[in-house]
Design a protein around this motif. Sequence first.
Motif, short mmCIF file in Angstrom:
data_model
loop_
_atom_site.label_atom_id
_atom_site.label_comp_id
_atom_site.label_asym_id
_atom_site.label_seq_id
_atom_site.Cartn_x
_atom_site.Cartn_y
_atom_site.Cartn_z
N ARG A 1 0.79 -1.26 0.06
CA ARG A 1 -0.02 0.15 -0.18
C ARG A 1 0.74 1.16 -0.18
N ASP A 2 0.77 2.10 -0.98
CA ASP A 2 1.56 3.37 -1.03
C ASP A 2 1.06 4.23 0.09
N ILE A 3 1.91 4.51 0.85
CA ILE A 3 1.73 5.22 2.26
C ILE A 3 2.59 6.59 2.24
N SER A 4 3.11 7.03 1.02
CA SER A 4 3.70 8.32 0.67
C SER A 4 3.02 9.45 0.98
N HIS A 5 1.87 9.42 0.71
CA HIS A 5 1.26 10.85 0.88
C HIS A 5 -0.14 10.78 1.57
N LEU A 6 -0.14 9.80 2.56
CA LEU A 6 -1.23 9.77 3.52
C LEU A 6 -1.38 10.79 4.27
N PRO A 7 -2.62 11.08 4.71
CA PRO A 7 -2.99 12.35 5.64
C PRO A 7 -2.26 11.78 6.91
N GLU A 8 -1.96 13.00 7.64
CA GLU A 8 -1.23 12.70 9.31
C GLU A 8 -1.79 11.45 9.84
N ARG A 9 -3.19 11.54 10.04
CA ARG A 9 -3.91 10.76 11.08
C ARG A 9 -3.67 9.12 10.50
N PHE A 10 -3.78 8.88 9.30
CA PHE A 10 -3.58 7.45 8.64
C PHE A 10 -1.85 7.23 9.13
N THR B 1 -0.20 8.23 11.76
CA THR B 1 -0.11 8.03 13.09
C THR B 1 -0.73 6.79 13.25
N ASP B 2 -1.82 6.46 12.88
CA ASP B 2 -2.45 5.09 12.86
C ASP B 2 -1.32 3.97 12.38
N ILE B 3 -0.48 4.23 11.48
CA ILE B 3 0.41 3.27 11.06
C ILE B 3 1.67 3.05 12.27
N ARG B 4 2.05 4.34 12.46
CA ARG B 4 3.19 4.40 13.66
C ARG B 4 2.44 3.65 14.96
N ARG B 5 1.14 3.84 15.36
CA ARG B 5 0.69 3.29 16.49
C ARG B 5 0.52 1.67 16.34
N THR B 6 0.21 1.06 15.30
CA THR B 6 -0.12 -0.10 15.09
C THR B 6 0.89 -1.05 14.42
N THR B 7 1.81 -0.36 13.73
CA THR B 7 2.54 -1.45 12.81
C THR B 7 4.15 -1.28 13.32
N ALA C 1 5.41 10.74 17.80
CA ALA C 1 6.20 9.86 17.10
C ALA C 1 5.92 8.32 17.59
N ILE C 2 5.39 8.26 18.83
CA ILE C 2 4.87 6.92 19.40
C ILE C 2 3.56 6.49 19.04
N GLY C 3 2.79 7.51 18.38
CA GLY C 3 1.60 7.11 18.13
C GLY C 3 0.45 7.89 18.30
N TRP C 4 0.83 8.91 19.13
CA TRP C 4 -0.52 9.92 19.58
C TRP C 4 -0.66 10.60 18.52
N GLU C 5 -1.96 10.80 18.34
CA GLU C 5 -2.71 11.76 17.14
C GLU C 5 -2.72 13.13 17.66
#
Lengths: 231, 390
Positions: A72-81, A83-89, B289-293
């Motif tokens: 999945r191309d994630i280069s230009h996803l909005p910030e909240r997506f 963030t979601d990737i950072r949180r889950t992956t 950075a650690i996932g907070w919106e």
Amino acid sequence: MNDPIIQTNELTKYYNKGKANEVLAVSGVSIGIRRGDFAVLKGPSGSGKTTMLSLLGCMTRPTSGSITLEGRDISHLPERFLTDIRRTTYGFIFQQFHLIQGMSVLQNVMLPLYPTDVDLPKLKKKAEGLLEGIGMMKRRDFPVQGLSGGEQQRTAIARALINSPEIVLADEPTAHLDTALSRNFMAIMKDLWEKGKTVIIASHDPIVFENEYAALVVEMRDGAVRNVTRK
Amino acid sequence: MSLNSHMNVLDFTLLSLLRRKFKNLGIVLVFTFIVFITGSILFLSYSFKREALLILKGSPELIVQRMSAGRQELIPVGRAKEISAIPGVSGVEPRYWGYYYDPLVKANYTILASSGSLSAGNRLLQGRLPAPEEKGVAAVGRGVAKARFIDMGSTISLVSAAGDAMDFDVVGIFESESELLTADLIVLGRPDVIRLFRMPPDMATDLAVTVRNETEAPVIAGKIRSRFPDTRPILRKEIIRTYDAVFGWRSGLILTLFAGALVAFIILAWDKATGLSAEEKKEIGILKAIGWETSDIIEMKFWEGLVISLSSFLLGIILAYVHVYFFGASVFAPALKGWSVIYPDFRLAPFIDPYQIAMLMALTVIPYIASTIIPSWKAAITDPDEVVRG
């Protein structure tokens, strides 16, 4: 198994583009990292390793080129997506550890999952399990500013793992550690890798890039890839 | 976001506030002080206005004074009959009153002759009022009783304008909805007031005029003025307006003097609004950075601002209430009362204007929360990459 979990294509990143202090940090990088890889981005200071790690970890967006995560191309996803990737992956271990001062070891480990619907008692239990695993349980209620460098890093590792990430990213993790602690850190990384995590480390420390399980070593210089070695 | 996640963010916020307890305590103290001062001024001026309205509630629609060389003079009682004849006037009553300075306790009293209409707005705590023509007895306000250490059955001595000592048996002590009305009051029989002030016979201090229709009062006042050009008819409405202006002006004056502290508070809020410390920015970057919106960070900062500002506001308002209604507003009362230096102590009845409280809350809590959220939002929308780069 051999499909790349992360693939970059002509990835380029400028800082302060169009300004007098414009910097080209990453230039046209195309690499593929497979699921379960132990990958090392190697190179001297200013070679673009940290920027590359930021791009892979969705901390910043590329100026041009693309990054795909599991196709999945994630280069230009909005910030909240992102963030979601950072949180889950992802689980990220920073060079300076970046623990929140004034909070205890346990609270720092729990931090990434506070704004989720997980029950605090469950979260606490999970954090304690991780601290147990890295030998930090005795220090769980210590404020982090009172810890040694090695202890701070182990706390940062536990925090990176609290969300059970598929990919663990570490930026210059041994830069502030002595040889023994560096080897300790690598042992923890090896353990994670053996449990199936994809590990990506940016480092110029031979202890990191010369280890036998580093399947992929990407050598960078001046923002570009100079050499890619796959064992 | 589920309720759990909101509770978790609130939990983190409280932890976060405790981490910087000295800094936050400092902000709470400054904030509380500002609300305390402003709240005290508002409570005090509002209560004074309400007290004044209560005083005037039972007063006649029109008071007629005689003026000479721009000063009030005694008025001939005979004019009451002529004024009674004006259509629309239902009654005219001569009033005998004056001020008495008591050098013993350095306080000013209001001396008033007893009359039929006097008891309308006042109730006696104990005893009775002197009859209009009774001699040698007095009913006193609680402020007078307290100042002179007297009780029912005691004797109060006053010195007449002729220099004679006059003793009065205290037969009543006042209780009133408004203590401002009766605190300094001494009610005597009419002959005693005339003797105390050495008033000429057939003269009164002023005339109280009651009218059948209150809206007719200005017309009647005009008729009195044209029939007796040396009189000044004063409408109850005009007195209310004057009280309003005086206490509004006095509270405005104090607020102006207090502007320095307000400016300091605004600077504090501005400082917060225009920048976060490097440490705060770094923390926001770490959380991102650690996932907070961004919304999680704004929510955390909202809770932080709300906890600090609301607790400071409530504390400040409670302190202001206690200060004004339990300790007689000892900090500001002299400036607001003006003549209080020679006035016996009195306690204000608690009156609270919900609109004023809501305004004060809107002017302190909301700007503070905004000044907490805006810079955090600005920090939260930048790339967390900056944190990674150290």
